[in-house]
Design a protein around this motif. Sequence first.
Motif, mmCIF file in Angstrom:
data_model
loop_
_atom_site.group_PDB
_atom_site.id
_atom_site.type_symbol
_atom_site.label_atom_id
_atom_site.label_comp_id
_atom_site.label_asym_id
_atom_site.label_seq_id
_atom_site.Cartn_x
_atom_site.Cartn_y
_atom_site.Cartn_z
ATOM 1 N N SER A 1 -35.303 -11.874 -23.168
ATOM 2 C CA SER A 1 -35.966 -11.057 -24.191
ATOM 3 C C SER A 1 -37.430 -10.893 -23.791
ATOM 4 N N THR A 2 -37.878 -9.644 -23.625
ATOM 5 C CA THR A 2 -39.276 -9.450 -23.207
ATOM 6 C C THR A 2 -40.238 -9.946 -24.287
ATOM 7 N N GLY A 3 -39.865 -9.779 -25.568
ATOM 8 C CA GLY A 3 -40.720 -10.300 -26.641
ATOM 9 C C GLY A 3 -40.876 -11.809 -26.503
ATOM 10 N N GLY B 1 -48.097 -5.890 -32.983
ATOM 11 C CA GLY B 1 -46.804 -5.198 -32.902
ATOM 12 C C GLY B 1 -46.882 -3.908 -32.103
ATOM 13 N N GLU B 2 -47.938 -3.795 -31.261
ATOM 14 C CA GLU B 2 -48.074 -2.587 -30.424
ATOM 15 C C GLU B 2 -47.369 -2.806 -29.092
ATOM 16 N N LEU B 3 -46.960 -1.698 -28.458
ATOM 17 C CA LEU B 3 -46.324 -1.828 -27.148
ATOM 18 C C LEU B 3 -47.359 -2.280 -26.118
ATOM 19 N N PRO C 1 -35.387 -1.510 -22.025
ATOM 20 C CA PRO C 1 -36.563 -0.643 -22.141
ATOM 21 C C PRO C 1 -36.793 -0.167 -23.571
ATOM 22 N N ARG C 2 -38.045 0.140 -23.885
ATOM 23 C CA ARG C 2 -38.408 0.677 -25.198
ATOM 24 C C ARG C 2 -38.804 2.145 -25.109
ATOM 25 N N THR C 3 -38.899 2.689 -23.905
ATOM 26 C CA THR C 3 -39.195 4.119 -23.707
ATOM 27 C C THR C 3 -38.372 4.619 -22.509
HETATM 28 P P1 AMP Z 1 -39.839 -8.207 -29.822
HETATM 29 O O1 AMP Z 1 -39.621 -9.672 -29.995
HETATM 30 O O2 AMP Z 1 -38.831 -7.553 -28.923
HETATM 31 O O3 AMP Z 1 -40.021 -7.467 -31.119
HETATM 32 O O4 AMP Z 1 -41.245 -8.053 -29.029
HETATM 33 C C1 AMP Z 1 -42.446 -8.593 -29.579
HETATM 34 C C2 AMP Z 1 -43.646 -7.827 -29.035
HETATM 35 O O5 AMP Z 1 -43.716 -7.969 -27.593
HETATM 36 C C3 AMP Z 1 -43.603 -6.323 -29.253
HETATM 37 O O6 AMP Z 1 -44.057 -5.964 -30.540
HETATM 38 C C4 AMP Z 1 -44.545 -5.834 -28.155
HETATM 39 O O7 AMP Z 1 -45.895 -6.097 -28.484
HETATM 40 C C5 AMP Z 1 -44.168 -6.753 -26.996
HETATM 41 N N1 AMP Z 1 -43.058 -6.180 -26.198
HETATM 42 C C6 AMP Z 1 -41.809 -6.709 -26.031
HETATM 43 N N2 AMP Z 1 -41.060 -5.940 -25.238
HETATM 44 C C7 AMP Z 1 -41.840 -4.871 -24.890
HETATM 45 C C8 AMP Z 1 -41.623 -3.711 -24.094
HETATM 46 N N3 AMP Z 1 -40.445 -3.479 -23.506
HETATM 47 N N4 AMP Z 1 -42.655 -2.830 -23.969
HETATM 48 C C9 AMP Z 1 -43.840 -3.037 -24.551
HETATM 49 N N5 AMP Z 1 -44.109 -4.104 -25.331
HETATM 50 C C10 AMP Z 1 -43.120 -5.023 -25.508
#
Ligand code: AMP
Length: 196
Positions: A30-32, A56-58, A87-89
């Motif tokens: 998980s990237t987050g 919560g920004e990209l 990917p998110r985009t």
């Molecule tokens: P998540 O747990 O997936 O909601 O990710 C938490 C935070 O990590 C997001 O709100 C973004 O700030 C950052 N993040 C996670 N994945 C990405 C991604 N693929 N692109 C950009 N930012 C990301």
Amino acid sequence: MRLVILGPNGSGKGTQAKMLKRELGVPHISTGELFRAAMRDGTPVGLRAAAMVAAGELVPDDLVLRILGERLAESDAAGGYILDGYPRTGAQAAALDELLADADRAVDSVIELAVPDAVIIERCEIRFAAQHRSDDDPAVVRERLALYRSHIPAITGHYADRGIMTTIDGIGDATAVLHRILAALPADPGFAAPHG
Ligand code: AMP
């Protein structure tokens, strides 16, 4: 199995990713979670991403690709992975193709969990009332859902062009949804017909 799972917060994506990890025996990336770990450890990437993650920004693509590239290069990802939060985009989908092209670790299958907005909002409201997770705050949920919906056609279009995109009905109990996902996965990716 190299799998990408797509779905907004409240779609059940995190639950499915954890169940799939057990079923398929590959790591859940998980990237987050990678960013949260980097922030806890105080790494340079963690320090640069901290404010954006908190808001919560990209995070900018170069930073996401760096943290993801390092994780995918680890030995436990050689046999496959479940990618969650990336990917998110559409641009991130194309960047991932490039990253994995030379490493012989290209994505085999992409699953999108389809859940109507009204159901997502209701699920998050219930969870927010019980757990007070800030990302379940109704205003935050609506904003992130709109962002997700604006980017998802480019992502699903990208993978549909490669013939590896499946949309799954995400309504119902978690085990039923898991079975739908497993039924949609290629039986043996090694023998899948080449795409493109
Ligand atoms: P998540 O747990 O997936 O909601 O990710 C938490 C935070 O990590 C997001 O709100 C973004 O700030 C950052 N993040 C996670 N994945 C990405 C991604 N693929 N692109 C950009 N930012 C990301």
